[in-house]
Design an enzyme around this catalytic site. Structure first.
Site, PDB file in Angstrom:
ATOM      1  N   ASP A 102       5.971  16.602 -72.770  1.00  0.00           N
ATOM      2  CA  ASP A 102       6.356  17.874 -73.381  1.00  0.00           C
ATOM      3  C   ASP A 102       6.108  18.971 -72.330  1.00  0.00           C
ATOM      4  O   ASP A 102       6.906  19.143 -71.431  1.00  0.00           O
ATOM      5  CB  ASP A 102       5.507  18.036 -74.651  1.00  0.00           C
ATOM      6  CG  ASP A 102       5.933  19.209 -75.512  1.00  0.00           C
ATOM      7  OD1 ASP A 102       6.927  19.849 -75.191  1.00  0.00           O
ATOM      8  OD2 ASP A 102       5.244  19.507 -76.508  1.00  0.00           O
ATOM      9  N   LYS A 117      10.986  16.056 -72.920  1.00  0.00           N
ATOM     10  CA  LYS A 117      11.516  17.357 -73.375  1.00  0.00           C
ATOM     11  C   LYS A 117      11.494  18.286 -72.168  1.00  0.00           C
ATOM     12  O   LYS A 117      10.571  19.105 -72.020  1.00  0.00           O
ATOM     13  CB  LYS A 117      10.597  17.963 -74.440  1.00  0.00           C
ATOM     14  CG  LYS A 117      10.602  17.317 -75.805  1.00  0.00           C
ATOM     15  CD  LYS A 117       9.842  18.239 -76.776  1.00  0.00           C
ATOM     16  CE  LYS A 117       9.142  17.464 -77.858  1.00  0.00           C
ATOM     17  NZ  LYS A 117       8.320  18.312 -78.740  1.00  0.00           N
TER      18      LYS A 117
HETATM   19  P1  XMP Z   1       2.084  17.742 -73.114  1.00  0.00           P
HETATM   20  O1  XMP Z   1       2.489  19.088 -73.661  1.00  0.00           O
HETATM   21  O2  XMP Z   1       0.754  17.787 -72.466  1.00  0.00           O
HETATM   22  O3  XMP Z   1       1.905  16.907 -74.409  1.00  0.00           O
HETATM   23  O4  XMP Z   1       3.168  17.160 -72.256  1.00  0.00           O
HETATM   24  C1  XMP Z   1       2.145  15.621 -74.492  1.00  0.00           C
HETATM   25  C2  XMP Z   1       1.546  15.068 -75.740  1.00  0.00           C
HETATM   26  O5  XMP Z   1       1.777  15.942 -76.877  1.00  0.00           O
HETATM   27  C3  XMP Z   1       2.181  15.189 -77.979  1.00  0.00           C
HETATM   28  N1  XMP Z   1       3.546  15.590 -78.364  1.00  0.00           N
HETATM   29  C4  XMP Z   1       4.223  15.121 -79.412  1.00  0.00           C
HETATM   30  N2  XMP Z   1       3.875  14.220 -80.341  1.00  0.00           N
HETATM   31  N3  XMP Z   1       5.989  14.496 -81.370  1.00  0.00           N
HETATM   32  C5  XMP Z   1       4.770  13.916 -81.328  1.00  0.00           C
HETATM   33  O6  XMP Z   1       4.485  13.076 -82.167  1.00  0.00           O
HETATM   34  C6  XMP Z   1       6.413  15.424 -80.469  1.00  0.00           C
HETATM   35  O7  XMP Z   1       7.536  15.916 -80.538  1.00  0.00           O
HETATM   36  C7  XMP Z   1       5.466  15.738 -79.436  1.00  0.00           C
HETATM   37  N4  XMP Z   1       5.527  16.600 -78.373  1.00  0.00           N
HETATM   38  C8  XMP Z   1       4.337  16.472 -77.756  1.00  0.00           C
HETATM   39  C9  XMP Z   1       2.134  13.745 -77.542  1.00  0.00           C
HETATM   40  O8  XMP Z   1       0.896  13.200 -77.901  1.00  0.00           O
HETATM   41  C10 XMP Z   1       2.228  13.770 -76.047  1.00  0.00           C
HETATM   42  O9  XMP Z   1       1.585  12.711 -75.391  1.00  0.00           O
END
Ligand code: XMP
Ligand code: MG
Length: 174
Positions: free
Chosen positions: A102, A130
């Site tokens: 993300d 994403k």
């Molecule tokens: P970052 O922002 O550090 O976050 O890249 C990654 C972690 O955030 C969670 N995440 C999600 N979990 N649906 C989910 O179930 C989503 O759309 C989502 N977006 C982020 C996930 O744990 C990931 O490893």
């Protein structure tokens, strides 16, 4: 409150087909060398199971868990390791298996953490990406599917610990 679940974004068949394609690519890139797969808990367990079956190299598996920062405000200093690896990765080819990238903050921290342990290489294989949300400078080497900014669920991914068992990927509307 009742959650509103959206349409199916990716079916189990689509995901398994993609895992097969990426598995072939990975096998070719690693040229028969052993791979140490590191699954990020808990979201990546289903994807890890698919990926490992499609990689013919010698494969070891291990698990790591990073703390999640709360929803809303994101602070890059707040990531820490809740559960570290069991095995020794020095001199090994590490392949991180992630559910979703993300902002990339968690993954960039994890990658640095693993690189300190002296592996031969560290690469990343994520089920979902994403790209529009990226903050940290991190890029997956292998990506299942890129998606828009939706909160996705299913196939290991949760919303308040629910929906991990859905055999497809959908999203929460709202
Ligand atoms: P970052 O922002 O550090 O976050 O890249 C990654 C972690 O955030 C969670 N995440 C999600 N979990 N649906 C989910 O179930 C989503 O759309 C989502 N977006 C982020 C996930 O744990 C990931 O490893
Ligand atoms: Mg995760």
């Amino acid at each position: 409150m009742i959650d509103t679940v959206g349409r199916v974004l990716f079916t189990e068949e689509q995901i398994i087909k993609r895992a097969r394609e990426l598995g072939r690519e990975i096998a070719e890139d690693y040229n028969g060398e052993p791979i140490y797969m590191v699954c990020t808990l808990r979201g990546a367990v289903v994807w890890m199971a698919d990926m490992m079956k499609n990689i013919p190299n010698d494969v070891e598996i291990d698990f790591i868990m990073a703390s999640s920062y709360g929803s809303g405000t994101i602070s890059s200093g707040s990531v820490n390791i809740k559960k570290d690896l069991e095995g020794d990765i020095s001199g090994k080819n590490v392949l991180i298996i992630e559910d979703i990238v993300d902002t990339g903050i968690t993954l960039s921290h994890l990658k640095k953490h693993l690189e300190k342990k002296g592996p031969k290489s560290v690469k990343i294989c994520t089920l979902l990406d994403k790209p529009s949300r990226r903050i940290a400078d991190v890029k997956a080497d292998y990506t299942g599917f890129s998606i828009d900014n939706l909160f996705v669920i299913g196939y290991g991914l949760d919303y308040d610990q629910k929906y991990r068992n859905l055999p497809y990927i959908s999203y929460i509307e709202g």
